[in-house]
Design a protein around this motif. Structure first.
Motif, short mmCIF file in Angstrom:
data_model
loop_
_atom_site.label_atom_id
_atom_site.label_comp_id
_atom_site.label_asym_id
_atom_site.label_seq_id
_atom_site.Cartn_x
_atom_site.Cartn_y
_atom_site.Cartn_z
N PRO A 178 0.80 -1.23 0.00
CA PRO A 178 0.00 0.00 0.00
C PRO A 178 0.83 1.28 0.00
CG PRO A 178 -0.20 -1.15 2.10
CD PRO A 178 0.56 -2.05 1.18
N ARG A 179 2.03 1.24 0.55
CA ARG A 179 2.87 2.45 0.54
C ARG A 179 3.28 2.82 -0.88
NH1 ARG A 179 6.95 0.05 4.70
NH2 ARG A 179 6.49 -1.55 3.21
N TRP A 180 3.62 1.81 -1.68
CA TRP A 180 4.01 2.09 -3.07
C TRP A 180 2.81 2.52 -3.91
CZ3 TRP A 180 8.47 3.54 -4.58
CH2 TRP A 180 9.61 3.06 -3.97
N VAL A 181 1.65 1.91 -3.66
CA VAL A 181 0.44 2.31 -4.39
C VAL A 181 0.12 3.76 -4.06
CG1 VAL A 181 -2.05 1.92 -4.65
CG2 VAL A 181 -0.48 -0.03 -4.57
N GLN A 182 0.19 4.12 -2.79
CA GLN A 182 -0.07 5.50 -2.39
C GLN A 182 0.95 6.45 -3.02
OE1 GLN A 182 -0.33 6.18 1.82
NE2 GLN A 182 -1.13 8.24 1.53
N THR A 183 2.21 6.05 -3.02
CA THR A 183 3.26 6.88 -3.64
C THR A 183 2.97 7.09 -5.12
OG1 THR A 183 4.90 6.11 -2.05
CG2 THR A 183 5.74 7.02 -4.12
N ALA A 184 2.60 6.02 -5.82
CA ALA A 184 2.29 6.13 -7.25
C ALA A 184 1.07 7.03 -7.48
CB ALA A 184 2.05 4.75 -7.86
N CYS A 185 0.02 6.83 -6.68
CA CYS A 185 -1.19 7.65 -6.84
C CYS A 185 -0.93 9.12 -6.54
CB CYS A 185 -2.32 7.11 -5.97
SG CYS A 185 -3.06 5.64 -6.67
N GLU A 186 -0.14 9.40 -5.52
CA GLU A 186 0.19 10.79 -5.19
C GLU A 186 0.99 11.42 -6.34
OE1 GLU A 186 -0.90 12.59 -2.61
OE2 GLU A 186 -2.01 10.84 -1.90
N ALA A 187 1.95 10.69 -6.88
CA ALA A 187 2.77 11.22 -7.97
C ALA A 187 1.95 11.41 -9.24
CB ALA A 187 3.97 10.30 -8.22
N LEU A 188 1.07 10.46 -9.56
CA LEU A 188 0.21 10.60 -10.73
C LEU A 188 -0.76 11.76 -10.54
CD1 LEU A 188 -0.53 6.84 -11.46
CD2 LEU A 188 0.78 8.39 -12.94
N SER A 189 -1.31 11.88 -9.34
CA SER A 189 -2.26 12.95 -9.04
C SER A 189 -1.62 14.33 -9.23
CB SER A 189 -2.77 12.81 -7.61
OG SER A 189 -3.69 13.83 -7.32
N ALA A 190 -0.36 14.46 -8.86
CA ALA A 190 0.34 15.74 -9.00
C ALA A 190 0.48 16.13 -10.46
CB ALA A 190 1.72 15.65 -8.35
N ARG A 191 0.38 15.17 -11.37
CA ARG A 191 0.53 15.44 -12.80
C ARG A 191 -0.81 15.57 -13.53
NH1 ARG A 191 4.67 13.22 -10.50
NH2 ARG A 191 6.77 13.41 -11.33
N LEU A 192 -1.93 15.38 -12.83
CA LEU A 192 -3.25 15.49 -13.44
C LEU A 192 -3.60 16.95 -13.69
CD1 LEU A 192 -5.83 13.15 -11.66
CD2 LEU A 192 -5.24 13.21 -14.08
N ILE A 238 -4.51 -3.92 -19.04
CA ILE A 238 -4.93 -4.30 -17.73
C ILE A 238 -4.20 -3.48 -16.68
CG2 ILE A 238 -3.31 -6.18 -17.48
CD1 ILE A 238 -5.61 -7.73 -16.07
N GLY A 239 -2.98 -3.06 -17.00
CA GLY A 239 -2.15 -2.35 -16.03
C GLY A 239 -2.69 -1.00 -15.61
N GLY A 240 -3.44 -0.32 -16.45
CA GLY A 240 -3.94 1.00 -16.12
C GLY A 240 -5.24 1.00 -15.33
N LEU A 241 -5.95 -0.15 -15.31
CA LEU A 241 -7.26 -0.18 -14.66
C LEU A 241 -7.18 0.08 -13.15
CD1 LEU A 241 -8.97 -3.18 -16.49
CD2 LEU A 241 -9.25 -0.73 -16.92
N GLY A 242 -6.28 -0.60 -12.48
CA GLY A 242 -6.15 -0.41 -11.03
C GLY A 242 -5.71 0.99 -10.67
N PHE A 243 -4.73 1.51 -11.42
CA PHE A 243 -4.26 2.87 -11.16
C PHE A 243 -5.36 3.89 -11.40
CE2 PHE A 243 -0.07 0.83 -11.98
CZ PHE A 243 0.49 1.08 -10.75
N ALA A 244 -6.15 3.70 -12.48
CA ALA A 244 -7.24 4.63 -12.77
C ALA A 244 -8.29 4.60 -11.67
CB ALA A 244 -7.87 4.31 -14.12
N GLY A 245 -8.65 3.42 -11.19
CA GLY A 245 -9.64 3.33 -10.13
C GLY A 245 -9.17 3.98 -8.84
N ALA A 246 -7.92 3.69 -8.47
CA ALA A 246 -7.37 4.27 -7.23
C ALA A 246 -7.26 5.79 -7.35
CB ALA A 246 -6.00 3.65 -6.94
N LEU A 247 -6.80 6.27 -8.50
CA LEU A 247 -6.64 7.70 -8.71
C LEU A 247 -8.01 8.40 -8.77
CD1 LEU A 247 -4.34 9.71 -9.05
CD2 LEU A 247 -4.44 9.30 -11.51
N ALA A 248 -9.00 7.74 -9.37
CA ALA A 248 -10.34 8.31 -9.43
C ALA A 248 -10.91 8.46 -8.01
CB ALA A 248 -11.26 7.43 -10.27
N LEU A 249 -10.75 7.44 -7.18
CA LEU A 249 -11.22 7.51 -5.80
C LEU A 249 -10.50 8.61 -5.03
CD1 LEU A 249 -12.95 6.37 -3.50
CD2 LEU A 249 -11.07 4.78 -3.03
N ARG A 250 -9.19 8.66 -5.18
CA ARG A 250 -8.38 9.65 -4.47
C ARG A 250 -8.81 11.08 -4.82
NH1 ARG A 250 -5.13 13.57 -4.83
NH2 ARG A 250 -3.34 13.86 -3.48
#
Length: 179
Positions: free
Chosen positions: A32-46, A58-70
């Motif tokens: 979860p720490r790496w997922v949070q790190t990735a989501c925070e970094a992706l969010s900063a670029r949105l 398939i690789g983008g689905l989980g990141f999109a869902g987590a980023l959408a929720l965040r």
């Protein structure tokens, strides 16, 4: 790509084609720490105008869902044609990235929406570009694509940029894993 940590990953040798070693993000998504790190970094670029994320199968689905929720955004899944059974809108383009193309379920409210593409890895840009073109065909404004990894020198960034899609990636990698 500055300000992003080096995400732990393994490489799939000669996948999807000889001379390309695909970086596998699933080696860090169980932490979860790496997922949070990735989501925070992706969010900063949105871009602030984005209201919908398009996660690529398939690789983008989980990141999109987590980023959408965040970020309180909606998300849709962009699927490989062979993996979806619903009534779909599709874009056919045969190459090693797409197989038989991409598709999304019909009935998505895309007209006028600001959509960003999310995927785990940018290689040649074929899948992301097909996604952007399909979304645009359906009325969306798609001008941004975000990736965890970018394999440098394969032309993906240039291909997308030439077609009006700004590329944001967290970590650049050489096409093959250094020995």
């Amino acid at each position: 790509m500055p300000d992003s940590p080096a995400f732990p990953h393994r490489r799939w040798k000669d996948h999807p084609v000889p001379g390309v070693d695909f970086p596998d993000a699933t080696t860090f998504t169980s932490d979860p720490r790496w997922v949070q790190t990735a989501c925070e970094a992706l969010s900063a670029r949105l871009d602030k105008e984005i209201d919908l994320l398009a996660g690529i199968d398939i690789g983008g689905l989980g990141f999109a869902g987590a980023l959408a929720l965040r970020n309180g955004l909606g998300f849709i899944d962009i699927r490989k044609v062979a993996s979806i059974r619903a009534d779909v809108v599709r874009s056919l383009a045969a190459n090693y990235e797409l197989g038989n193309g991409i598709a999304l379920s019909k009935g998505q409210a895309l007209d006028g929406r600001q959509v960003a593409i999310i995927d785990d890895c940018l290689m040649s840009g074929g899948t992301a570009l097909a996604t952007a073109l399909l979304l645009r065909r359906l009325g969306a404004n798609c001008t941004h694509a975000l990736f965890v990894f970018e394999l440098e020198g394969l032309g993906g960034r240039e291909r997308l940029t030439q077609n009006g899609v700004a590329v944001h990636s967290l970590q650049g990698l050489p096409p093959t894993q250094p020995k």
